[in-house]
Design a protein around this motif. Structure first.
Motif, PDB file in Angstrom:
ATOM      1  N   MET A  83       6.485  13.917 -15.143  1.00 46.91           N
ATOM      2  CA  MET A  83       7.091  13.160 -14.046  1.00 46.91           C
ATOM      3  C   MET A  83       8.385  12.512 -14.521  1.00 46.91           C
ATOM      4  N   THR A  84       9.272  12.261 -13.565  1.00 51.82           N
ATOM      5  CA  THR A  84      10.561  11.641 -13.868  1.00 51.82           C
ATOM      6  C   THR A  84      10.818  10.467 -12.923  1.00 51.82           C
ATOM      7  N   ASN A  85      11.937   9.793 -13.149  1.00 51.42           N
ATOM      8  CA  ASN A  85      12.329   8.691 -12.264  1.00 51.42           C
ATOM      9  C   ASN A  85      12.389   9.135 -10.814  1.00 51.42           C
ATOM     10  N   LYS A  86      12.822  10.387 -10.581  1.00 49.69           N
ATOM     11  CA  LYS A  86      12.956  10.887  -9.219  1.00 49.69           C
ATOM     12  C   LYS A  86      11.608  10.960  -8.517  1.00 49.69           C
ATOM     13  N   ASP A  87      10.564  11.359  -9.236  1.00 43.90           N
ATOM     14  CA  ASP A  87       9.218  11.389  -8.646  1.00 43.90           C
ATOM     15  C   ASP A  87       8.793   9.989  -8.229  1.00 43.90           C
ATOM     16  N   TYR A  88       9.065   9.034  -9.080  1.00 47.31           N
ATOM     17  CA  TYR A  88       8.728   7.641  -8.782  1.00 47.31           C
ATOM     18  C   TYR A  88       9.473   7.157  -7.542  1.00 47.31           C
ATOM     19  N   GLU A  89      10.758   7.435  -7.480  1.00 47.98           N
ATOM     20  CA  GLU A  89      11.557   7.002  -6.333  1.00 47.98           C
ATOM     21  C   GLU A  89      11.095   7.666  -5.043  1.00 47.98           C
ATOM     22  N   ASN A  90      10.767   8.951  -5.110  1.00 46.58           N
ATOM     23  CA  ASN A  90      10.322   9.666  -3.912  1.00 46.58           C
ATOM     24  C   ASN A  90       9.003   9.110  -3.382  1.00 46.58           C
ATOM     25  N   LEU A  91       8.057   8.842  -4.282  1.00 45.93           N
ATOM     26  CA  LEU A  91       6.770   8.282  -3.862  1.00 45.93           C
ATOM     27  C   LEU A  91       6.945   6.872  -3.312  1.00 45.93           C
ATOM     28  N   TYR A  95       5.738   6.031   0.588  1.00 49.52           N
ATOM     29  CA  TYR A  95       4.588   5.152   0.826  1.00 49.52           C
ATOM     30  C   TYR A  95       4.989   3.674   0.880  1.00 49.52           C
ATOM     31  N   GLU A  96       6.251   3.422   1.125  1.00 53.70           N
ATOM     32  CA  GLU A  96       6.784   2.059   1.076  1.00 53.70           C
ATOM     33  C   GLU A  96       5.984   1.068   1.910  1.00 53.70           C
ATOM     34  N   GLU A  97       5.575   1.460   3.098  1.00 60.09           N
ATOM     35  CA  GLU A  97       4.897   0.512   3.997  1.00 60.09           C
ATOM     36  C   GLU A  97       3.497   0.149   3.515  1.00 60.09           C
ATOM     37  N   HIS A  98       2.939   0.934   2.594  1.00 58.70           N
ATOM     38  CA  HIS A  98       1.582   0.670   2.103  1.00 58.70           C
ATOM     39  C   HIS A  98       1.567   0.029   0.715  1.00 58.70           C
ATOM     40  N   THR A 227      -0.192  -1.096  -6.380  1.00 60.51           N
ATOM     41  CA  THR A 227      -1.273  -1.768  -5.670  1.00 60.51           C
ATOM     42  C   THR A 227      -0.999  -1.586  -4.192  1.00 60.51           C
ATOM     43  N   VAL A 228      -2.077  -1.342  -3.449  1.00 58.08           N
ATOM     44  CA  VAL A 228      -1.985  -1.100  -2.012  1.00 58.08           C
ATOM     45  C   VAL A 228      -2.114  -2.422  -1.271  1.00 58.08           C
ATOM     46  N   LYS A 229      -1.334  -2.588  -0.232  1.00 59.45           N
ATOM     47  CA  LYS A 229      -1.419  -3.797   0.581  1.00 59.45           C
ATOM     48  C   LYS A 229      -2.837  -3.940   1.126  1.00 59.45           C
ATOM     49  N   PHE A 234     -12.183  -5.090   4.327  1.00 54.03           N
ATOM     50  CA  PHE A 234     -12.342  -4.465   3.023  1.00 54.03           C
ATOM     51  C   PHE A 234     -12.500  -2.957   3.149  1.00 54.03           C
ATOM     52  N   ASP A 235     -13.301  -2.508   4.127  1.00 53.01           N
ATOM     53  CA  ASP A 235     -13.520  -1.081   4.327  1.00 53.01           C
ATOM     54  C   ASP A 235     -12.216  -0.364   4.652  1.00 53.01           C
ATOM     55  N   GLU A 236     -11.375  -1.002   5.447  1.00 54.59           N
ATOM     56  CA  GLU A 236     -10.080  -0.396   5.782  1.00 54.59           C
ATOM     57  C   GLU A 236      -9.195  -0.299   4.548  1.00 54.59           C
ATOM     58  N   ALA A 237      -9.229  -1.315   3.710  1.00 55.29           N
ATOM     59  CA  ALA A 237      -8.425  -1.301   2.485  1.00 55.29           C
ATOM     60  C   ALA A 237      -8.872  -0.184   1.556  1.00 55.29           C
ATOM     61  N   VAL A 238     -10.193  -0.014   1.419  1.00 54.10           N
ATOM     62  CA  VAL A 238     -10.730   1.058   0.574  1.00 54.10           C
ATOM     63  C   VAL A 238     -10.335   2.419   1.132  1.00 54.10           C
ATOM     64  N   ALA A 239     -10.447   2.568   2.442  1.00 52.25           N
ATOM     65  CA  ALA A 239     -10.086   3.834   3.078  1.00 52.25           C
ATOM     66  C   ALA A 239      -8.606   4.142   2.885  1.00 52.25           C
ATOM     67  N   LEU A 240      -7.754   3.126   2.996  1.00 54.50           N
ATOM     68  CA  LEU A 240      -6.321   3.319   2.813  1.00 54.50           C
ATOM     69  C   LEU A 240      -6.009   3.731   1.377  1.00 54.50           C
ATOM     70  N   SER A 241      -6.646   3.073   0.421  1.00 54.81           N
ATOM     71  CA  SER A 241      -6.421   3.417  -0.982  1.00 54.81           C
ATOM     72  C   SER A 241      -6.835   4.855  -1.259  1.00 54.81           C
ATOM     73  N   ALA A 242      -7.994   5.259  -0.724  1.00 55.80           N
ATOM     74  CA  ALA A 242      -8.476   6.624  -0.937  1.00 55.80           C
ATOM     75  C   ALA A 242      -7.541   7.640  -0.296  1.00 55.80           C
ATOM     76  N   ALA A 243      -7.095   7.344   0.920  1.00 55.27           N
ATOM     77  CA  ALA A 243      -6.196   8.261   1.616  1.00 55.27           C
ATOM     78  C   ALA A 243      -4.865   8.382   0.907  1.00 55.27           C
ATOM     79  N   MET A 244      -4.344   7.273   0.413  1.00 54.38           N
ATOM     80  CA  MET A 244      -3.070   7.295  -0.295  1.00 54.38           C
ATOM     81  C   MET A 244      -3.199   8.057  -1.611  1.00 54.38           C
ATOM     82  N   SER A 245      -4.297   7.870  -2.320  1.00 60.99           N
ATOM     83  CA  SER A 245      -4.531   8.598  -3.566  1.00 60.99           C
ATOM     84  C   SER A 245      -4.554  10.101  -3.322  1.00 60.99           C
ATOM     85  N   GLN A 246      -5.277  10.509  -2.284  1.00 62.94           N
ATOM     86  CA  GLN A 246      -5.373  11.925  -1.971  1.00 62.94           C
ATOM     87  C   GLN A 246      -4.021  12.496  -1.568  1.00 62.94           C
TER      88      GLN A 246
END
Length: 268
Positions: A83-91, A95-98, A227-229, A234-246
């Motif tokens: 991975m490079t800086n560009k990968d970090y910037e693109n991600l 996912y900025e809003e999360h 870290t995810v907002k 709690f269930d929604e936060a877990v679901a969001l983290s899982a979805a973002m990871s995938q």
């Protein structure tokens, strides 16, 4: 009201049924013993899990890459995915809003740090300012890396408390100079503690831009951490983290042209 005849009857029954009384007592004692063991075992597991989670933010996602194990689209297995800086910037942008906190990381193991006659081998980790919150690090003196350090690629560092004790003892380390690999001076700007314990406190955090220059990494990075907002649910936060990871996982599969069933190409 105390009834002596009732107690006499109880003791008489016990005397006449010694074996039954012994076996009953043994069963009760064994049951209590097993209950105590199970409660202790349960508390041990609970404390162990808690200690694992408290070392980092509980809503953390970490992304790293490995080596491919399968060929795909004409590409051979055994490719190192970098991975490079560009990968970090693109991600970050996607996912900025999360995202609550974010950092890319570049680390090396066994960097030699010297302070006068003291020296030791420690983990050196390039990071952005948000790493403090992702790691749940608490400053006990000085400050953490800031954006000015990043922009100027400053040679400043934040010591873990155990590392500070190894090199400085009870002396104040902030403002002092440590030497990395016998030839690069870093000014100590802060000291932190980490709930993960001694292992987590034997690191030197330096600005990410500085790490890439010092270790001749160019644009390369080792890991990305977010870290995810958190949501009110709690269930929604877990679901969001899982979805973002995938989703990140799929982004990297596409980016590096990795077989969909190659389990070891990245983790998040």
């Amino acid at each position: 009201m105390f009834n002596i005849e009732r107690w006499q009857e109880i003791f008489e029954t016990i005397r006449k049924n010694k074996l039954r009384t012994f076996l009953t007592s043994l069963s009760v004692a064994s049951g209590i013993f097993i209950l105590v063991i199970l409660l202790g075992f349960s508390s041990g597991i609970q404390n162990g899990v808690k200690s694992q989670f408290e070392s980092d933010a509980t809503n953390r996602i970490q992304v790293s890459t490995r080596v491919t194990t399968k060929g795909y689209k004409g590409l051979n297995p055994g490719r190192r995915l970098q991975m490079t800086n560009k990968d970090y910037e693109n991600l970050n942008q996607k996912y900025e809003e999360h995202i609550e906190y974010k950092t890319s990381l570049y680390n090396t193991w066994g960097g030699q740090i010297n302070y006068k006659e003291k020296q030791g081998n420690y983990r050196i980790e390039g990071a952005f300012p948000d790493q403090q919150f992702i790691e749940n690090a608490t400053l006990v003196n000085g400050r953490f890396i800031n954006n000015s350090d990043i922009d100027g690629s400053r040679k400043v560092g934040v010591l873990g408390y155990q590392m500070k004790q190894d090199l400085f003892g009870d002396k104040d380390a902030v403002g002092e100079t440590v030497i990395l690999n016998d030839n690069i001076n870093f000014t100590v700007v802060g000291v932190y503690t980490d709930p993960g314990g001694t292992r987590e406190e034997t690191r030197l955090f330096i600005p990410m831009t500085t790490a890439q220059k010092v270790f001749n990494a160019g644009e390369n990075i080792n890991r990305i951490a977010y870290t995810v907002k958190m949501s009110d649910s709690f269930d929604e936060a877990v679901a969001l983290s899982a979805a973002m990871s995938q989703s990140i996982d799929q982004d990297l599969r596409t980016r590096f042209s990795v077989a969909p069933d190659d389990r070891y190409r990245c983790e998040s």
